[in-house]
Scaffold this active site. Structure first.
Site, PDB file in Angstrom:
ATOM      1  N   CYS A 121      30.034  49.652  25.113  1.00  0.00           N
ATOM      2  CA  CYS A 121      31.159  48.764  24.511  1.00  0.00           C
ATOM      3  C   CYS A 121      32.295  49.547  24.601  1.00  0.00           C
ATOM      4  O   CYS A 121      32.643  50.840  24.481  1.00  0.00           O
ATOM      5  CB  CYS A 121      30.804  48.386  23.208  1.00  0.00           C
ATOM      6  SG  CYS A 121      31.954  46.744  22.779  1.00  0.00           S
ATOM      7  N   SER A 469      42.421  41.772  24.880  1.00  0.00           N
ATOM      8  CA  SER A 469      41.257  42.080  25.557  1.00  0.00           C
ATOM      9  C   SER A 469      41.284  42.268  26.961  1.00  0.00           C
ATOM     10  O   SER A 469      42.170  41.906  27.871  1.00  0.00           O
ATOM     11  CB  SER A 469      40.187  41.066  25.308  1.00  0.00           C
ATOM     12  OG  SER A 469      39.016  40.988  26.206  1.00  0.00           O
TER      13      SER A 469
END
Length: 555
Positions: A121, A469
């Site tokens: 991640c 993001s």
């Protein structure tokens, strides 16, 4: 080999330490070998890191076979995708510092001779790299790999589609049934988010900068070949220890430039700016936000990946992997092929062994770029004197001028978008979401996805001192510095003020007179801290500007 682990394991005075290690199965023979720390970011809060336990087993088997002794330890991870749009998202960027600090602490405490860091991640990748560069030990990054794309009605899905579906559903563009079908089918199993979002961007960075063996990152997490990748990483780290090949000897200034060019050419995440600045600081390599501007403007966009393009990370693997991207950049004279990678071979030696799949459509030929410039750029102006980052992939727009719609937190902006209160031409401004003000510099995928889903991506700009993001696309500007919480000009912006953004000129300005700005500045008061105790309070006191990578500085 002169092993620092012998300080812990060898000699009469170390008998107590050996006794404790023998309690869990280590032998005298084990303890005489190089001790390799296996830093694992496995966690059960997301699909991204879910298979790292199994990969760690293969890494350790290979280390033992190559003459070393592995010792696995754990650190944390915070999922951007799961926490997005909530107060929990504030923990994401903070986790990068915790990951770096925790790996450093265990490695210093146990004096490992080398490190393999298993990551997936977003923040686990730069966090682990920061630790390796801070420690300057033989070490490398093993990326767990991308998720496979979801499938619905013959098209590929990623988590990006779910965020955009929220906006589409709120504006009545899709039914309840289609909305649920997208949610249920977007994420089919383990792996990091599937486009050239932050995780895959930073995995690309690690191969191009040389901290991951080339050809390892693009293999999907659920692909059986990932076990071979894990074994190779165990072998490579032992070779690094034998030859005393350390992280900083790999991550040189030229290697950082290669990585930035890779971000630009693949339409990568704006978060790469923050993370590479932070990594450079740990490596003691001079790097500034303006270096990104120069490199990105001369690098064409060559890889057709989501969020702005058509394909997903698995398609890069099918095309031949990141080595094909490296070979393209090398052939185009855009990178320095002489930099040394963690394998001991040069960038050029590794890239020249790339095997491109004939006819693959993902990585474009040099004479057929998607755009003549990279996927991100740096702007400066009266609204961002220290700079900000604009995302250019996924659209052809280069300028926008319109009235500011000002929100002091992400939730208020999200409500305005989903309730139809944002109009074409508006500049949505979300402030007090910077490193200190958030704290933690939340990503705005909820808002940006809702803007796209509402059909406003071509007509609305978004400006924030927070982050985006990697799945964000559209005319979006982030990392505005100085941030609002530090009294930056974005804190003085008022509803209806005209904001002018021009990427051709490299500028972002607020059209407000100096006298009026002076009046507002005199009336402005710093907001009270949102957290007075705990990790967020500590972070607020230590964190630097986004223009410096949002690193935490010593007292």
């Amino acid at each position: 080999m002169k092993l620092q682990s012998h300080t812990i394991t060898q000699g009469r005075d170390r008998a107590p330490a050996r006794a404790m290690l023998k309690a869990i199965g280590f032998t005298d023979e084990d303890l005489a070998k190089p001790i390799i720390g296996v830093a694992n970011t496995w966690i059960e809060t997301m699909p991204c890191n879910y298979n790292l336990r199994e990969l760690a087993v293969k890494v350790k088997e290979a280390i033992r076979a190559a003459g070393g002794t592995p010792m696995e330890f754990n650190t944390i991870a915070v999922s951007d995708g799961v926490t997005m749009g909530t107060e929990g998202m504030k923990a994401s960027l903070v986790s990068r510092e915790v990951i770096a600090d925790s790996i450093e602490l265990v490695a210093r405490g146990h004096m490992f001779d080398g490190i393999v860091a298993l990551v997936a991640c977003d923040k686990t990748i730069p966090g682990a790299a920061m630790a390796l560069l801070r420690l300057d030990v033989p070490g490398l990054i093993l990326y767990g790999g991308s998720i496979l794309p979801g499938k619905l009605d013959g098209r590929d899905l990623t988590i990006q589609d779910v965020f955009e579906a929220v906006g589409a559903h709120a504006s009545g563009k899709i039914s309840d049934e289609e909305f649920r079908a997208i949610e249920d089918n977007a994420c089919p199993g383990a792996g990091a988010c599937g486009g050239q979002f932050t995780a895959n961007t930073m995995a690309t960075v690690m191969e191009l900068i040389g901290l991951s063996p080339m050809g390892t990152a693009s293999v999907p997490q659920v692909d059986p070949r990932k076990f071979d990748v894990a074994a190779r990483c165990g072998e490579v780290v032992m070779d690094m220890v034998r030859h005393d090949r350390r992280a900083r000897s790999v991550a040189t200034r030229k290697a950082f430039e290669n990585a930035i060019v890779g971000v630009a050419a693949t339409g990568g995440s704006t978060n790469a700016v923050l993370h590479l600045l932070a990594m450079a600081r740990e490596a003691e390599v001079p790097l500034s936000i303006d270096d990104f501007k120069e490199l990105c403007r001369r690098t064409p966009l060559l890889v057709d990946l989501k969020p702005g393009g058509r394909y997903v990370a698995v398609d890069v693997d099918n095309a031949g992997g990141i080595p094909v991207i490296a070979k393209r950049l090398l052939d185009g004279g855009m990178v320095d092929g002489s930099t040394v990678t963690c394998t001991g071979r040069t960038f050029a030696e590794e890239a020249n062994e790339a095997r491109e799949t004939p006819g693959q459509p993902v990585i474009r030929p040099l004479d057929q770029p998607l755009k003549p410039f990279g996927g991100i750029d740096i702007l400066r102006g009266s609204l961002a004197p220290e700079g900000c980052v604009i995302k250019l992939s996924g659209h052809n727009k280069k300028a926008h001028r319109g009235p500011a719609r000002v929100f002091d937190r992400e939730e208020d902006a999200m409500a305005a978008v989903t309730h139809g209160k944002i109009q074409p031409g508006d500049v949505v401004v979300i402030r007090y979401e910077g490193p200190k003000g958030g704290p933690g510099m939340r990503e705005m995928l909820g808002v940006t996805g809702a803007i796209v889903g509402a059909g406003l991506s071509d007509s609305v700009a978004l400006v924030t001192d927070g982050r985006f993001s990697g799945a964000t696309y559209g005319f979006m500007i982030a990392h505005v510095s100085p941030e609002a919480a530090n009294g930056g000009p974005i804190a003085l912006l008022a509803e209806g003020d005209i904001v002018s953004i021009d990427d051709n000129a490299g500028t972002i300005d607020m059209e407000v007179g100096e006298e009026e700005l002076a009046r507002r500045r005199a009336a402005w008061k710093a907001p009270e801290p949102r957290y007075r105790t705990g990790v967020f309070a500590k972070y607020c006191k230590l964190v630097a500007s986004a223009s410096e990578g949002a690193v935490t500085l010593g007292a």
